[in-house]
Design a protein around this motif. Structure first.
Motif, PDB file in Angstrom:
ATOM      1  N   GLY A 461      -2.076 -10.622  -6.103  1.00 31.64           N
ATOM      2  CA  GLY A 461      -3.479 -10.853  -5.811  1.00 31.64           C
ATOM      3  C   GLY A 461      -3.905 -10.289  -4.476  1.00 31.64           C
ATOM      4  N   LEU A 462      -3.102 -10.514  -3.420  1.00 29.03           N
ATOM      5  CA  LEU A 462      -3.464 -10.041  -2.089  1.00 29.03           C
ATOM      6  C   LEU A 462      -3.549  -8.523  -2.052  1.00 29.03           C
ATOM      7  N   ILE A 463      -2.527  -7.844  -2.567  1.00 28.35           N
ATOM      8  CA  ILE A 463      -2.495  -6.376  -2.508  1.00 28.35           C
ATOM      9  C   ILE A 463      -3.610  -5.791  -3.355  1.00 28.35           C
ATOM     10  N   TYR A 464      -3.803  -6.319  -4.537  1.00 32.95           N
ATOM     11  CA  TYR A 464      -4.802  -5.747  -5.454  1.00 32.95           C
ATOM     12  C   TYR A 464      -6.214  -5.917  -4.906  1.00 32.95           C
ATOM     13  N   LEU A 465      -6.502  -7.069  -4.302  1.00 30.13           N
ATOM     14  CA  LEU A 465      -7.850  -7.332  -3.823  1.00 30.13           C
ATOM     15  C   LEU A 465      -8.118  -6.714  -2.455  1.00 30.13           C
ATOM     16  N   LEU A 466      -7.096  -6.640  -1.606  1.00 32.15           N
ATOM     17  CA  LEU A 466      -7.313  -6.148  -0.245  1.00 32.15           C
ATOM     18  C   LEU A 466      -7.283  -4.621  -0.181  1.00 32.15           C
ATOM     19  N   GLY A 468      -5.734  -2.564  -3.043  1.00 31.61           N
ATOM     20  CA  GLY A 468      -5.515  -1.908  -4.333  1.00 31.61           C
ATOM     21  C   GLY A 468      -4.292  -1.014  -4.320  1.00 31.61           C
ATOM     22  N   GLY A 469      -3.384  -1.230  -3.343  1.00 31.89           N
ATOM     23  CA  GLY A 469      -2.201  -0.374  -3.203  1.00 31.89           C
ATOM     24  C   GLY A 469      -2.445   0.837  -2.331  1.00 31.89           C
ATOM     25  N   ARG A 470      -3.704   1.127  -1.988  1.00 31.83           N
ATOM     26  CA  ARG A 470      -4.040   2.301  -1.179  1.00 31.83           C
ATOM     27  C   ARG A 470      -3.519   2.148   0.248  1.00 31.83           C
ATOM     28  N   PRO A 471      -3.432   3.272   0.973  1.00 34.17           N
ATOM     29  CA  PRO A 471      -3.739   4.658   0.569  1.00 34.17           C
ATOM     30  C   PRO A 471      -2.633   5.264  -0.283  1.00 34.17           C
ATOM     31  N   PHE A 472      -3.027   6.148  -1.216  1.00 34.28           N
ATOM     32  CA  PHE A 472      -2.066   6.764  -2.118  1.00 34.28           C
ATOM     33  C   PHE A 472      -1.445   8.008  -1.492  1.00 34.28           C
ATOM     34  N   GLU A 473      -0.273   8.354  -2.042  1.00 30.82           N
ATOM     35  CA  GLU A 473       0.380   9.590  -1.639  1.00 30.82           C
ATOM     36  C   GLU A 473      -0.464  10.785  -2.068  1.00 30.82           C
ATOM     37  N   ASN A 476       1.095  12.133  -5.256  1.00 27.69           N
ATOM     38  CA  ASN A 476       1.359  11.221  -6.374  1.00 27.69           C
ATOM     39  C   ASN A 476       0.365  10.071  -6.322  1.00 27.69           C
ATOM     40  N   SER A 477      -0.632  10.128  -7.183  1.00 29.16           N
ATOM     41  CA  SER A 477      -1.675   9.103  -7.194  1.00 29.16           C
ATOM     42  C   SER A 477      -1.209   7.785  -7.802  1.00 29.16           C
ATOM     43  N   GLN A 478       0.024   7.737  -8.305  1.00 32.22           N
ATOM     44  CA  GLN A 478       0.551   6.495  -8.863  1.00 32.22           C
ATOM     45  C   GLN A 478       1.213   5.628  -7.807  1.00 32.22           C
ATOM     46  N   VAL A 479       1.519   6.188  -6.643  1.00 34.56           N
ATOM     47  CA  VAL A 479       2.282   5.482  -5.618  1.00 34.56           C
ATOM     48  C   VAL A 479       1.390   5.231  -4.407  1.00 34.56           C
ATOM     49  N   GLY A 480       1.165   3.951  -4.099  1.00 28.12           N
ATOM     50  CA  GLY A 480       0.371   3.580  -2.938  1.00 28.12           C
ATOM     51  C   GLY A 480       1.249   3.099  -1.802  1.00 28.12           C
ATOM     52  N   ASN A 481       0.797   3.304  -0.565  1.00 23.84           N
ATOM     53  CA  ASN A 481       1.596   2.934   0.603  1.00 23.84           C
ATOM     54  C   ASN A 481       1.659   1.432   0.837  1.00 23.84           C
ATOM     55  N   THR A 482       0.744   0.672   0.260  1.00 28.14           N
ATOM     56  CA  THR A 482       0.825  -0.789   0.361  1.00 28.14           C
ATOM     57  C   THR A 482       1.190  -1.426  -0.976  1.00 28.14           C
ATOM     58  N   ASP A 483       1.581  -0.619  -1.936  1.00 26.69           N
ATOM     59  CA  ASP A 483       1.970  -1.140  -3.247  1.00 26.69           C
ATOM     60  C   ASP A 483       3.211  -2.006  -3.141  1.00 26.69           C
ATOM     61  N   LEU A 484       3.231  -3.096  -3.885  1.00 22.54           N
ATOM     62  CA  LEU A 484       4.455  -3.814  -4.202  1.00 22.54           C
ATOM     63  C   LEU A 484       4.906  -3.358  -5.582  1.00 22.54           C
TER      64      LEU A 484
END
Length: 533
Positions: A461-466, A468-473, A476-484
């Motif tokens: 919830g925190l990552i998705y709302l704050l 969204g996993g961005r910023p992306f590589e 590779n648009s599938q991998v975000g720098n804050t992604d879990l």
């Protein structure tokens, strides 16, 4: 007050017996209704589960035996339905190619490909058409149906006649007469209302525009009925045929497609596959892709390292801040502690989806309060390291009240005579805190710290709302720098150009194993703290 003699059983009140049998009957009737609906849908697994639950309820509660099971059965049923079954289903899905374009059986995929290839014949019949779904179901997920009407020929009779129109309902099972009782027609002759169906407006039908365009009602001889406009349908004939002996599909232009890895692909290797594939077992391919595909491997490892650091830093920072505040407010000389404690737990009381969105706005580089107050010009959500710092700061705000509460309770349970004994032995405040208070505190909160680590490891919830996993590589648009790993799995399953739920399930299993191993090790370490007692 009179009591029954020892050894003499007390008669159960009649209302208790009646209530028991009423609840048993309602449960059995509910399972019977669920089984009936499941039979209609062809879901024999649900039929089996409902029948098992009904029999278990009868065996356990209709007899005087199995007293323990009377208490355990509801919990066992809920555990199986909501914990064990989702785990088993996820594991099974991880070994398949289930996802966008691969959600049907092979037989259903063949029927879908043939239905999608229906083209109008010269002078083909036309129907007035209304798009509908079964009553009570959601528009986005319900099976579609076409409510059709056409002028009746002279001498036509039947219960599907209304105002000179013949009425039909078309589904993937075929075309059936639609009884006229309860049906109303619009001015253009299309069905406006029909019992058992929710007729969609043009706006609602547009939400399923692609599904409507691909939908076809199968008829005999390879013909079918498809939507021509928003209110009309035509009768056409399939332009793709299936050869069961050779397991091939052939289009009207002579192109032959062969079955390969859940798709029909051109036999000569030239061109894309047919649009609809099917679910099949792929073994360990999804797991191997995570570690062998260069794009997935680099993204997975990078996300994994951040996924380890994030819960460790979150738990450490929230625990330290919460503990320090708890120590401060545990001082008996401090006045108004009740008011201060109430104010400190406010972040914990607010819903995370509200707090995360507010913090996201505060971290805006151009208009956010953080940069305005500090005079900085940091791109908090656009650069990798500032974005990670923003996530940790937000989680510190959200998490310290919980640690404050549990530390407050644990500190109040530590006997004062232990601290007094340490003082008599010459220990100062810091030495008492480090050698006496902290070990006793960790005995109480150690398991909760492990649970908090496991929660933050999957803090979707925190990552998705704050962020969204961005910023992306950039590559590779599938991998975000804050992604879990959990948000990475969600993106693979739901937001990628070609959602792959099988691959996402494989990632979920890896997450489960990692959390399980780490939690086991941490619980072993926290168990060692019990020697303090």
């Amino acid at each position: 007050m009179s009591q029954a003699p020892v050894g003499q059983s007390v008669a159960t009140p009649a209302w208790v017996v009646a209530t028991k049998w009423l609840l048993i009957a309602l449960t059995v009737l509910g399972c019977t209704y669920l089984s009936w609906r499941a039979v209609e849908a062809g879901s024999w697994l649900i039929v089996t589960v409902a029948a098992f639950i009904a029999m278990a309820v009868l065996v356990v509660y209709a007899t005087g035996r199995g007293i323990t099971l009377k208490y355990l059965l509801p919990g066992l049923i809920l555990l199986t339905l909501f914990q064990m079954w989702p785990i088993a289903y996820t594991v099974a899905t991880a070994f398949t190619n289930y996802g966008d374009g691969h959600s049907l059986t092979k037989e259903q995929a063949i029927e879908a490909v043939q239905a999608q290839s229906v083209r109008p014949e010269p002078d083909s019949a036309r129907y007035g058409m209304s798009v509908a779904i079964p009553e009570g179901e959601t528009i986005a997920e319900a099976d579609l149906a076409l409510l059709l009407s056409r002028p009746a020929a002279e001498g036509t009779s039947g219960d599907n006649l209304l105002e000179g129109q013949e009425l039909f309902v078309g589904t993937l099972e075929g075309l059936e007469p639609l009884p006229a009782d309860g049906v109303t027609l619009r001015g253009n002759g299309t069905v406006g209302e029909a019992p058992g169906f929710q007729v969609l407006t043009l706006v609602e039908a547009n939400e399923r525009a692609q599904d409507v365009a691909e939908f076809a009602v199968p008829l005999e001889g390879g013909a079918g009925i498809k939507a021509a406009t928003g209110t009309q349908a035509f009768v056409g004939r399939t332009t793709t045929t299936y050869d069961a002996a050779a397991d091939t599909m052939t289009t009207i232009d002579g192109t032959v497609y062969v079955a390969h890895e859940g798709n029909f692909v051109p036999q000569d290797g030239q061109g894309p596959p047919l649009p609809t594939g099917w679910t099949e077992n792929v073994g360990f391919d999804n797991f191997s892709s995570i570690f062998t595909d260069s794009t997935l491997r680099s993204g997975f490892l990078k996300i994994f390292l951040w996924n380890l650091a994030f819960p460790l830093l979150s738990v450490g920072s929230t625990f330290i801040l919460g503990m320090l505040l708890a120590l401060l407010f545990n001082d008996p000389r401090l006045k108004g502690k009740g008011l201060y404690r109430s104010l400190l737990i406010l972040p914990y009381a607010l819903p995370i989806f509200v707090t995360a969105i507010v913090w996201s706005a505060m971290f805006n580089q151009d208009f956010g309060m953080i940069n305005d107050v500090t005079g900085l010009n940091i791109n908090w959500l656009g650069d990798p390291w500032p974005a990670r710092a923003a996530v940790l700061i937000t989680n510190l705000w959200l998490g310290f009240p919980y640690m404050f509460l549990i530390c407050t309770g644990a500190l109040q349970s530590i006997p004062n005579d232990v601290k007094e004994a340490a003082s008599v032995d010459g220990a100062g405040p810091i030495r008492t805190l480090w050698s006496v208070t902290m070990p006793l505190l960790l005995v109480a909160v150690g398991p909760l710290l492990v649970a908090s680590f496991a929660f933050n490891f999957n803090n979707f919830g925190l990552i998705y709302l704050l962020t969204g996993g961005r910023p992306f590589e950039a590559t590779n648009s599938q991998v975000g720098n804050t992604d879990l790993l959990i948000t990475f799995a969600y993106r693979l399953a739901m937001e990628s150009g070609s959602p792959n739920i099988g691959l996402a399930s494989a990632v979920s299993i890896i997450i489960f194993l990692i959390v399980g191993v780490l939690s086991y090790g941490m619980f072993r370490q926290s168990k060692a703290l019990e020697e303090v007692n």
